[in-house]
Design a protein around this motif. Structure first.
Motif, PDB file in Angstrom:
ATOM      1  N   GLY A 127       0.803  -1.216   0.000  1.00  0.00           N
ATOM      2  CA  GLY A 127       0.000   0.000   0.000  1.00  0.00           C
ATOM      3  C   GLY A 127       0.838   1.268   0.000  1.00  0.00           C
ATOM      4  N   GLY A 128       1.981   1.234   0.696  1.00  0.00           N
ATOM      5  CA  GLY A 128       2.828   2.421   0.779  1.00  0.00           C
ATOM      6  C   GLY A 128       3.424   2.835  -0.541  1.00  0.00           C
ATOM      7  N   ALA A 129       3.448   1.929  -1.519  1.00  0.00           N
ATOM      8  CA  ALA A 129       4.030   2.261  -2.823  1.00  0.00           C
ATOM      9  C   ALA A 129       3.255   3.377  -3.518  1.00  0.00           C
ATOM     10  N   ALA A 130       1.961   3.503  -3.209  1.00  0.00           N
ATOM     11  CA  ALA A 130       1.151   4.552  -3.831  1.00  0.00           C
ATOM     12  C   ALA A 130       1.673   5.942  -3.486  1.00  0.00           C
ATOM     13  N   ARG A 131       2.360   6.070  -2.363  1.00  0.00           N
ATOM     14  CA  ARG A 131       2.911   7.374  -1.963  1.00  0.00           C
ATOM     15  C   ARG A 131       3.950   7.853  -2.979  1.00  0.00           C
ATOM     16  N   PHE A 132       4.717   6.931  -3.526  1.00  0.00           N
ATOM     17  CA  PHE A 132       5.740   7.294  -4.509  1.00  0.00           C
ATOM     18  C   PHE A 132       5.085   7.738  -5.818  1.00  0.00           C
ATOM     19  N   LEU A 133       4.038   7.035  -6.215  1.00  0.00           N
ATOM     20  CA  LEU A 133       3.363   7.368  -7.471  1.00  0.00           C
ATOM     21  C   LEU A 133       2.674   8.722  -7.377  1.00  0.00           C
ATOM     22  N   ILE A 134       2.004   8.997  -6.264  1.00  0.00           N
ATOM     23  CA  ILE A 134       1.323  10.289  -6.176  1.00  0.00           C
ATOM     24  C   ILE A 134       2.335  11.422  -6.069  1.00  0.00           C
ATOM     25  N   ALA A 135       3.515  11.145  -5.495  1.00  0.00           N
ATOM     26  CA  ALA A 135       4.566  12.166  -5.463  1.00  0.00           C
ATOM     27  C   ALA A 135       4.965  12.566  -6.881  1.00  0.00           C
ATOM     28  N   HIS A 159      15.350  -1.592  17.106  1.00  0.00           N
ATOM     29  CA  HIS A 159      16.273  -1.892  18.206  1.00  0.00           C
ATOM     30  C   HIS A 159      16.263  -3.382  18.556  1.00  0.00           C
ATOM     31  N   ALA A 160      15.238  -4.084  18.164  1.00  0.00           N
ATOM     32  CA  ALA A 160      15.151  -5.533  18.379  1.00  0.00           C
ATOM     33  C   ALA A 160      14.498  -6.165  17.157  1.00  0.00           C
ATOM     34  N   PHE A 161      14.811  -7.448  16.923  1.00  0.00           N
ATOM     35  CA  PHE A 161      14.242  -8.191  15.795  1.00  0.00           C
ATOM     36  C   PHE A 161      14.383  -7.395  14.495  1.00  0.00           C
ATOM     37  N   HIS A 162      15.575  -6.883  14.296  1.00  0.00           N
ATOM     38  CA  HIS A 162      15.852  -5.983  13.168  1.00  0.00           C
ATOM     39  C   HIS A 162      15.492  -6.611  11.826  1.00  0.00           C
ATOM     40  N   TYR A 163      15.911  -7.824  11.590  1.00  0.00           N
ATOM     41  CA  TYR A 163      15.705  -8.418  10.267  1.00  0.00           C
ATOM     42  C   TYR A 163      14.251  -8.781  10.015  1.00  0.00           C
ATOM     43  N   ASN A 164      13.517  -9.117  11.058  1.00  0.00           N
ATOM     44  CA  ASN A 164      12.079  -9.308  10.877  1.00  0.00           C
ATOM     45  C   ASN A 164      11.411  -7.995  10.485  1.00  0.00           C
ATOM     46  N   GLY A 165      11.887  -6.900  11.077  1.00  0.00           N
ATOM     47  CA  GLY A 165      11.298  -5.596  10.795  1.00  0.00           C
ATOM     48  C   GLY A 165      11.546  -5.114   9.384  1.00  0.00           C
ATOM     49  N   ILE A 166      12.761  -5.305   8.890  1.00  0.00           N
ATOM     50  CA  ILE A 166      13.058  -4.742   7.569  1.00  0.00           C
ATOM     51  C   ILE A 166      12.575  -5.632   6.430  1.00  0.00           C
ATOM     52  N   GLN A 167      12.423  -6.937   6.664  1.00  0.00           N
ATOM     53  CA  GLN A 167      12.011  -7.805   5.563  1.00  0.00           C
ATOM     54  C   GLN A 167      10.562  -7.568   5.151  1.00  0.00           C
ATOM     55  N   THR A 168       9.767  -6.937   6.011  1.00  0.00           N
ATOM     56  CA  THR A 168       8.386  -6.613   5.646  1.00  0.00           C
ATOM     57  C   THR A 168       8.257  -5.254   4.960  1.00  0.00           C
ATOM     58  N   GLN A 169       9.345  -4.461   4.968  1.00  0.00           N
ATOM     59  CA  GLN A 169       9.266  -3.106   4.430  1.00  0.00           C
ATOM     60  C   GLN A 169      10.224  -2.845   3.274  1.00  0.00           C
ATOM     61  N   MET A 170      11.455  -3.336   3.403  1.00  0.00           N
ATOM     62  CA  MET A 170      12.477  -2.955   2.429  1.00  0.00           C
ATOM     63  C   MET A 170      12.177  -3.443   1.018  1.00  0.00           C
ATOM     64  N   PRO A 171      11.628  -4.629   0.815  1.00  0.00           N
ATOM     65  CA  PRO A 171      11.296  -5.022  -0.561  1.00  0.00           C
ATOM     66  C   PRO A 171      10.245  -4.113  -1.210  1.00  0.00           C
ATOM     67  N   VAL A 172       9.294  -3.586  -0.414  1.00  0.00           N
ATOM     68  CA  VAL A 172       8.305  -2.645  -0.943  1.00  0.00           C
ATOM     69  C   VAL A 172       8.989  -1.346  -1.336  1.00  0.00           C
ATOM     70  N   LEU A 173       9.864  -0.850  -0.457  1.00  0.00           N
ATOM     71  CA  LEU A 173      10.657   0.347  -0.763  1.00  0.00           C
ATOM     72  C   LEU A 173      11.461   0.139  -2.041  1.00  0.00           C
ATOM     73  N   ASP A 174      12.068  -1.017  -2.170  1.00  0.00           N
ATOM     74  CA  ASP A 174      12.918  -1.324  -3.327  1.00  0.00           C
ATOM     75  C   ASP A 174      12.152  -1.188  -4.635  1.00  0.00           C
ATOM     76  N   VAL A 175      10.995  -1.834  -4.713  1.00  0.00           N
ATOM     77  CA  VAL A 175      10.214  -1.802  -5.953  1.00  0.00           C
ATOM     78  C   VAL A 175       9.717  -0.382  -6.239  1.00  0.00           C
ATOM     79  N   ALA A 176       9.211   0.290  -5.206  1.00  0.00           N
ATOM     80  CA  ALA A 176       8.639   1.623  -5.397  1.00  0.00           C
ATOM     81  C   ALA A 176       9.701   2.647  -5.785  1.00  0.00           C
ATOM     82  N   LEU A 177      10.866   2.587  -5.153  1.00  0.00           N
ATOM     83  CA  LEU A 177      11.932   3.531  -5.471  1.00  0.00           C
ATOM     84  C   LEU A 177      12.452   3.310  -6.890  1.00  0.00           C
ATOM     85  N   ALA A 178      12.698   2.059  -7.231  1.00  0.00           N
ATOM     86  CA  ALA A 178      13.148   1.760  -8.598  1.00  0.00           C
ATOM     87  C   ALA A 178      12.092   2.180  -9.614  1.00  0.00           C
TER      88      ALA A 178
END
Length: 456
Positions: free
Chosen positions: A293-301, A322-341
């Motif tokens: 869902g957050g990818a729409a922010r890039f498109l409207i920008a 600060h804890a469970f770092h890799y669990n936290g980023i694996q749910t967000q960074m791939p979305v950021l990756d596709v949207a930024l590219a």
């Protein structure tokens, strides 16, 4: 007594300069005309603020600023260290990019494929470990001061460049992700216009961009006339920044309500499925399809700058792991990756990348070593930012960090030089004085310089 820290209010000698003997003689003469020393200094400050700034040729017509809130892990994204000990390098693999010998984290594979259009800065640095202090530094070009809150780059851009095509000059998507994305000591009229809701939600619509039910164009025009009569009365009897700001907001709102082009810019209805797929809003399967869902922010920008907005800040994700770092980023960074590219590719295909500056930053990075709770803590001593378009050199890594991603080893980039460079690309002279409360002149950014190595 320690020396004032560069970039703070106390570091500017102009704030403590004593009047010269010549100034006092002039004031003595002018005193006969009723001008006090305080009035004289106020007049001098206003005159300096009114002096024309050095003309800078703008390379960027607009800015899309992607704010990764909370502190983005550089070693798990744009500056991996695959040869470091396990407790430093973490658990992610790396992928090759379009740049020879340069690798990104496996979560940034799509962005790696457009690395030839980017400048990746691996040597950003400051000293603020607190979120709010880091935000102030990165968004204003000033380290925090107890005496003054400085305006964000978006607000300075709005104040210096103004409205274009009836679009708000400074917009935040969906809301301001930090108190330091606001207007600081500038008038409230230069603060951001917020969408107020996430464009990725079903039925997304920006509040207040349509007339209320039961109000047609004629009734709206009549209301506007009555309001103008009231405003004229108050303008003649009151002098207040809040009134001036409200008048500016209303005039801007009228322009937006009367412009189909502006209203259309705040809607995603006319975007094709192909474009939505490019940003990761459609065509995905598996877990990513439920988190995009957050990818729409890039498109409207992209739509907003295409319509005339000068500065759009998109807040994306929550990266304070600060804890469970890799669990936290694996749910967000791939979305950021596709949207930024997708954003980089879309702007380039439309011929807009060279005139649109993309800035991807955070308030700081994260600790090189994984802590006992499986997290990474705050780390401002070195981290990464990504720049593209708008006069930025394509296809380079600027600066470097050491083998543990702990310290800059080449071309350290401080907040003052960073801010000077962004303003330069917008055609704004960062040495120009603005007026803060008490009619005190403040440089847009103090003690910095344009970094030529970042420029195309």
């Amino acid at each position: 007594m320690s020396a004032p820290q560069p970039g703070t209010w106390n570091a500017d000698p102009a704030h403590f300069a004593r009047p010269t003997r010549r100034d006092l003689i002039r004031v003595g003469w002018l005193g006969g005309l009723g001008l006090s020393l305080g009035g004289f200094l106020k007049m001098e400050a206003a005159a300096r603020a009114a002096e024309p700034a050095n003309k800078v040729e703008a390379k960027a017509k607009s800015v899309i600023h992607i704010y990764l809130q909370g502190g983005f892990a550089h070693m798990d994204s744009f500056d991996p260290k695959p040869d470091a000990p396990a407790e430093y390098r973490g658990i992610l693999d790396t992928v090759a990019t379009k740049l020879p010998g340069v690798r990104f984290s496996e979560h940034m594979a799509k962005t790696a494929a457009v690395a030839d259009k980017l400048t990746v800065v691996r040597s950003m640095t400051h000293t603020e470990v607190d979120h709010s202090r880091g935000e102030h530094s990165m968004f204003t070009g000033y380290r925090p001061s107890p005496a003054l809150t400085y305006p964000s780059m978006g607000s300075v851009t709005a104040q210096q460049l103004g409205v274009r095509n009836d679009m708000p000059p400074y917009i935040v998507v969906p809301t301001a992700g930090s108190q330091y994305l606001n207007s600081g000591y500038l008038s409230n009229q230069y603060g951001p216009f917020a969408l107020g809701t996430d464009p990725g939600r079903p039925g997304f619509a920006v509040r207040d961009l349509a007339l209320p039910r039961g109000v047609d164009d004629a009734r709206f025009a009549a209301r506007k006339e009555w309001k103008e009569l009231v405003d004229d009365h108050f303008a003649k009897t009151e002098k207040d920044d809040q009134l001036a700001a409200m008048d500016s907001f209303y005039q801007r709102a009228y322009g937006m309500l009367n412009s189909p082009t502006v209203r259309d810019a705040f809607s995603l209805k006319n975007e094709t499925e192909e474009t939505k797929k490019l940003y990761g809003m459609a065509g995905l399967t598996g877990p990513l399809a439920f988190r995009n869902g957050g990818a729409a922010r890039f498109l409207i920008a992209r739509r907003l700058v295409e319509a005339g907005a000068r500065f759009v800040t998109v807040t994306f994700g929550s990266w304070d792991t600060h804890a469970f770092h890799y669990n936290g980023i694996q749910t967000q960074m791939p979305v950021l990756d596709v949207a930024l590219a997708g954003l980089v590719t879309d702007l380039d295909q439309r011929g807009l990348l060279d005139s649109t500056l993309i800035v991807v930053n955070s308030e700081f990075g994260r600790t090189p070593k994984v802590n006992a709770g499986g997290g990474r803590d705050h780390w401002p001593r070195v981290f990464s930012v990504v720049l593209a378009g708008g006069g930025i050199k394509r296809g380079q890594v600027y600066g470097s960090s050491d083998a543990l991603a702990a310290e800059p080893t080449k071309n350290a980039l401080g907040v003052e030089d960073y801010a000077h460079t962004l303003y330069h690309l917008l055609g704004i002279d960062a040495k120009k004085d603005l007026m803060s409360p008490g009619n005190r002149p403040q440089q847009i950014v103090m003690n910095g310089k344009v970094v030529k190595g970042l420029l195309a």
